[in-house]
Design a protein around this motif. Structure first.
Motif, PDB file in Angstrom:
ATOM      1  N   GLN A 157     -12.885   4.556  -7.923  1.00  0.00           N
ATOM      2  CA  GLN A 157     -13.767   5.422  -7.119  1.00  0.00           C
ATOM      3  C   GLN A 157     -13.124   6.797  -6.916  1.00  0.00           C
ATOM      4  OE1 GLN A 157     -17.004   4.612  -6.273  1.00  0.00           O
ATOM      5  NE2 GLN A 157     -16.972   6.822  -5.925  1.00  0.00           N
TER       6      GLN A 157
ATOM      7  N   SER B 164       0.831  -1.205   0.000  1.00  0.00           N
ATOM      8  CA  SER B 164       0.000   0.000   0.000  1.00  0.00           C
ATOM      9  C   SER B 164       0.867   1.257   0.000  1.00  0.00           C
ATOM     10  CB  SER B 164      -0.917  -0.033   1.230  1.00  0.00           C
ATOM     11  OG  SER B 164      -1.605   1.195   1.342  1.00  0.00           O
TER      12      SER B 164
ATOM     13  N   SER C  10      -5.660   6.703  -4.273  1.00  0.00           N
ATOM     14  CA  SER C  10      -6.925   6.170  -3.739  1.00  0.00           C
ATOM     15  C   SER C  10      -6.892   4.645  -3.708  1.00  0.00           C
ATOM     16  CB  SER C  10      -8.115   6.625  -4.587  1.00  0.00           C
ATOM     17  OG  SER C  10      -8.254   8.010  -4.531  1.00  0.00           O
ATOM     18  N   GLY C  11      -6.322   4.060  -4.758  1.00  0.00           N
ATOM     19  CA  GLY C  11      -6.195   2.598  -4.790  1.00  0.00           C
ATOM     20  C   GLY C  11      -5.361   2.106  -3.615  1.00  0.00           C
TER      21      GLY C  11
ATOM     22  N   GLY D 281     -10.765   0.752  -5.833  1.00  0.00           N
ATOM     23  CA  GLY D 281     -10.599   1.946  -4.992  1.00  0.00           C
ATOM     24  C   GLY D 281     -10.065   3.111  -5.804  1.00  0.00           C
TER      25      GLY D 281
ATOM     26  N   THR E   4      -9.018  -4.902  -5.462  1.00  0.00           N
ATOM     27  CA  THR E   4      -9.448  -3.862  -4.510  1.00  0.00           C
ATOM     28  C   THR E   4      -8.753  -2.543  -4.811  1.00  0.00           C
ATOM     29  OG1 THR E   4      -9.776  -5.575  -2.849  1.00  0.00           O
ATOM     30  CG2 THR E   4      -9.665  -3.309  -2.042  1.00  0.00           C
TER      31      THR E   4
ATOM     32  N   LYS F 254      -4.842   3.534  -0.741  1.00  0.00           N
ATOM     33  CA  LYS F 254      -5.541   3.702   0.545  1.00  0.00           C
ATOM     34  C   LYS F 254      -6.577   2.605   0.766  1.00  0.00           C
ATOM     35  CE  LYS F 254      -4.875   8.687   0.686  1.00  0.00           C
ATOM     36  NZ  LYS F 254      -5.515   9.954   0.295  1.00  0.00           N
ATOM     37  N   SER F 255      -7.105   2.041  -0.326  1.00  0.00           N
ATOM     38  CA  SER F 255      -8.119   0.993  -0.181  1.00  0.00           C
ATOM     39  C   SER F 255      -7.495  -0.368   0.166  1.00  0.00           C
ATOM     40  CB  SER F 255      -8.982   0.903  -1.449  1.00  0.00           C
ATOM     41  OG  SER F 255      -8.219   0.397  -2.513  1.00  0.00           O
TER      42      SER F 255
ATOM     43  N   THR G 281      -5.995  -8.236  -3.809  1.00  0.00           N
ATOM     44  CA  THR G 281      -5.566  -6.869  -3.466  1.00  0.00           C
ATOM     45  C   THR G 281      -5.475  -6.015  -4.721  1.00  0.00           C
ATOM     46  OG1 THR G 281      -3.283  -7.695  -3.331  1.00  0.00           O
ATOM     47  CG2 THR G 281      -4.347  -7.154  -1.260  1.00  0.00           C
TER      48      THR G 281
ATOM     49  N   LYS H  94      -4.883  -0.520   2.491  1.00  0.00           N
ATOM     50  CA  LYS H  94      -4.017  -0.103   3.595  1.00  0.00           C
ATOM     51  C   LYS H  94      -3.454  -1.315   4.361  1.00  0.00           C
ATOM     52  CE  LYS H  94      -3.862   3.834   6.639  1.00  0.00           C
ATOM     53  NZ  LYS H  94      -3.621   3.586   8.041  1.00  0.00           N
TER      54      LYS H  94
END
Ligand code: ADP
Ligand code: MG
Length: 210
Positions: A114, A61, A89-90, A111, A107, A92-93, A104, A95
């Motif tokens: 978004q 991350s 942002s990716g 993220g 995700t 942080k999603s 992962t 973490k």
């Protein structure tokens, strides 16, 4: 894939993105203002410098967060904010993630998508990098198995997303002013998105030619 391998993979991606400047420039000249290749080259040169150093990422991350911050600080333009946001942002999603695997990565991409939605306000079908990213997110969510098994299909889905942008009329960004004249041309940002995943795939499946 642990954080150190992910660092090496992203160093490979950065080097290949720098080498992709001419083709990205060509496509942004067709429907944009011609600076997309230069912007990506500048951002990924800075990323390559970071990753060629003895920088030791704490986890996956933090690695991806640092890549996003580096791009945002060096690139400028719409794509500096957009691709910087994707990575930040990716990251942080996911973490605390110590391994990059299919779950992962999925995700991270979702993220990142978004974050790009929130930042830029574009949506699927607007002829942007979102069209490649959405295709990759959807494919990644259908798959399980190792990255070596799944990255080929994820990268291919993104490439199909790029193909689909040829049939779209740009409604956002610099290509917007072209209207229907943007038809027939792929979106350069979508192409960058697909290239990033393609180069990750090359590294993960050891089809590295450079
Ligand atoms: P600029 O538009 O400032 O010249 P670039 O040429 O570097 O920036 O990047 C253009 C790319 O950025 C487009 O091809 C598109 O994929 C992407 N882009 C532009 N605006 C948005 C947005 N609001 N959301 C997502 N992607 C966008
Ligand atoms: Mg441009």
């Amino acid at each position: 894939m642990d954080a150190l391998t992910a660092k090496n993979m992203m160093a490979y991606v950065a080097q290949k993105m720098v080498a992709s400047e001419p083709v990205l420039t060509k496509y942004d000249q067709a429907i944009g203002d011609g600076d997309h290749g230069i912007g990506m080259e500048r951002g990924f040169k800075a990323v390559a410098e970071l990753l060629d150093s003895d920088y030791q990422p704490e986890d996956v991350s933090k690695l991806l967060l640092k890549i996003g911050s580096t791009m945002m600080a060096t690139m400028g333009g719409a794509s500096g904010a957009i691709f910087g946001t994707l990575f930040r942002s990716g990251a942080k999603s996911i973490k605390g993630a110590t391994e990059l695997d299919t779950a992962t990565l999925s995700t991270f991409l979702a993220g990142g998508l978004q974050g790009v939605y929130d930042r830029g306000g574009a949506k699927p079908g607007d002829k942007t990098m979102i069209d490649a990213l959405v295709a990759a997110v959807e494919k990644s969510e259908q798959l399980s198995g190792s990255l070596t098994d799944t990255l080929p299909a994820i990268a291919q889905a993104a490439a199909q997303g790029v193909e689909a942008t040829k049939d779209m009329i740009a409604t956002t960004g610099k290509a917007k002013t072209l209207g229907e004249r943007s038809l027939g041309h792929p979106d350069p940002g979508a192409m960058s998105m697909a290239f990033i995943l393609q180069y990750m795939n090359e590294y993960a499946t050891e089809q590295v030619t450079a």
